[in-house]
Design a protein around this motif. Structure first.
Motif, PDB file in Angstrom:
ATOM      1  N   CYS A 122       0.749  -1.278  -0.057  1.00  0.00           N
ATOM      2  CA  CYS A 122      -0.006   0.088   0.046  1.00  0.00           C
ATOM      3  C   CYS A 122       1.152   1.134  -0.149  1.00  0.00           C
ATOM      4  N   HIS A 124      -0.028   4.108   1.093  1.00  0.00           N
ATOM      5  CA  HIS A 124      -0.585   4.763   2.419  1.00  0.00           C
ATOM      6  C   HIS A 124       0.653   4.516   3.604  1.00  0.00           C
ATOM      7  N   ILE A 130      -2.468  -5.188   0.077  1.00  0.00           N
ATOM      8  CA  ILE A 130      -3.598  -4.639  -0.904  1.00  0.00           C
ATOM      9  C   ILE A 130      -4.121  -6.334  -1.428  1.00  0.00           C
ATOM     10  N   TYR A 137      -8.750  -2.352  -6.132  1.00  0.00           N
ATOM     11  CA  TYR A 137      -7.538  -2.922  -5.253  1.00  0.00           C
ATOM     12  C   TYR A 137      -8.060  -2.123  -3.897  1.00  0.00           C
ATOM     13  N   CYS A 139      -6.776  -1.997   0.489  1.00  0.00           N
ATOM     14  CA  CYS A 139      -5.917  -2.086   1.517  1.00  0.00           C
ATOM     15  C   CYS A 139      -6.698  -2.685   2.688  1.00  0.00           C
ATOM     16  N   GLY A 157      -5.915   6.404  -0.321  1.00  0.00           N
ATOM     17  CA  GLY A 157      -5.149   6.137  -1.706  1.00  0.00           C
ATOM     18  C   GLY A 157      -4.964   7.106  -2.350  1.00  0.00           C
ATOM     19  N   LEU A 161      -1.358   3.683  -6.661  1.00  0.00           N
ATOM     20  CA  LEU A 161      -0.841   2.375  -6.366  1.00  0.00           C
ATOM     21  C   LEU A 161      -0.095   1.996  -7.820  1.00  0.00           C
TER      22      LEU A 161
END
Length: 177
Positions: A122, A124, A130, A137, A139, A157, A161
């Motif tokens: 991820c 973040h 993920i 997608y 997380c 997000g 990604l």
């Protein structure tokens, strides 16, 4: 209603919510051994927009490793994974919405015959959390959501990604960057 939304509506928050989201192990969460195979072709989704509607079509070409855009897949040097779709470990990829994780990559069949792949880490926070959730997608650690192009769908997000290209001949799937 998604699983996350349901659990939140039941009053779960914080670590209790995360524990519940990550407590279930699904058969599709299996590992696939990467194989070194060649001679594959690309299945390329293309989207056509007409007014307020859009449609996705898939085109596949199998001519000695050449894709519809003229790229010889045997010349792809930056392969990340090669998956034997006939193997039992890849059985989750036989159904639309099914996914597997291997070597830090989430691979899924998003629509019939169309495969997508993204990093399992991820953006973040760097956690391998993920997964593929129907059309996006997701997380499991923080609820970050990403579309199939890697664009964030919520504040968690927002950094996006990393997504990868895929190629297949129906028997073998290649993930590359």
């Amino acid at each position: 209603m998604t699983r996350l939304e349901f659990l939140k509506s039941m009053g779960f928050t914080g670590s209790a919510l995360m524990a519940l989201l990550t407590s279930c192990v699904h058969e599709e969460d299996t590992v696939v051994n990467a194989l070194s195979l060649s001679g594959t072709t690309t299945t390329t989704p293309s989207t056509t927009t007409t007014g307020a509607t859009s449609s996705t079509t898939t085109s596949t070409t199998t001519t000695s490793g050449t894709t519809t855009n003229g790229t010889d897949l045997n010349s792809i040097k930056n392969r990340l994974l090669t998956i034997d779709l006939a193997s039992s470990a890849a059985s989750a990829l036989k159904t639309v919405g099914g996914y597997i994780t291997q070597s830090g990559i989430v691979v899924a069949q998003s629509t019939a015959g169309v495969y997508v792949a993204a990093t399992q880490t991820c953006s973040h926070e760097p956690k391998k959390a993920i997964m593929f959730n129907k059309t996006e997608y997701y997380c499991t650690q923080h609820g970050a959501r990403f579309d199939l192009t890697g664009k964030g769908k919520n504040s968690f997000g927002s950094r996006g990604l990393t997504v990868y290209k895929t190629a297949t001949d129906g028997k073998t799937l290649v993930v590359y960057s």
